[in-house]
Design a protein around this motif. Structure first.
Motif: not given
Length: 192
Positions: A3-8, A10-11
């Protein structure tokens, strides 16, 4: 962590905009081939066509102009070979290679034997000459013809011709039966 990788991701992708068109064209509307495309095109034009002829033009052991050529595959009966050697079989087709260069002779012999085999012709006579005066070595065409005949699967045997058929300047060739002749032979022997 996923989830952290995906959020990064998207940013990082937030300010990316979609292209209006995926097709690139010349301003004048004409497409010019690239240098690489031109090079590939030229190489393809220079590339020789596929040649089914497997007879080699590499160096062969030279024979003397007056040397007897004698070859038979395993399984050829001695009586059959003797009759060939003595010229007792009717010659059904003749090929004249005299005066041809090696490239033309190679093609002519390959096509001649293939055609004769396909048509069911069994006994051939090939005139290659003795080559006493051939340059740079004597009997070049005779040597290559002998080597080529041994390379052809349909050739069962070959032998220097009798005097009446050309002697050292010609060679008898015995071909195996073609598929149709083998089938007929099988059928004939099964009925007996």
């Amino acid at each position: 962590m996923a989830e952290d990788d995906f959020t990064l991701f998207l940013q990082e992708m937030a300010d990316v905009k979609r292209l209006k068109t995926d097709v690139l064209t010349d301003e004048n509307g004409e497409h010019q081939p690239t240098l690489a495309q031109l090079a590939r095109r030229k190489a393809a034009e220079l590339e020789p066509e596929y040649d089914a002829n497997y007879l080699r033009l590499e160096y062969v052991d030279l024979v003397a102009p007056d040397e007897v050529l004698a070859y038979k595959k395993d399984g050829v009966q001695e009586g059959v070979y003797k009759n060939l050697r003595l010229g007792k079989y009717q010659i059904d087709a003749t090929l004249m290679l005299l005066g041809k260069n090696l490239t033309d002779a190679r093609r002519a012999l390959f096509e001649f034997v293939a055609d004769c085999h396909q048509r069911g012709i069994r006994t051939l006579l090939v005139h290659h000459g003795m080559g006493r005066d051939s340059k740079p070595q004597p009997a070049i065409l005779k040597s290559y013809t002998y080597q080529w005949l041994k390379q052809i699967p349909a050739v069962l045997a070959c032998h220097t011709a009798q005097k009446t058929h050309g002697s050292y300047a010609a060679t008898y060739v015995l071909l195996q039966k073609n598929t149709e002749q083998k089938r007929e032979n099988r059928d004939r022997h099964q009925k007996s």
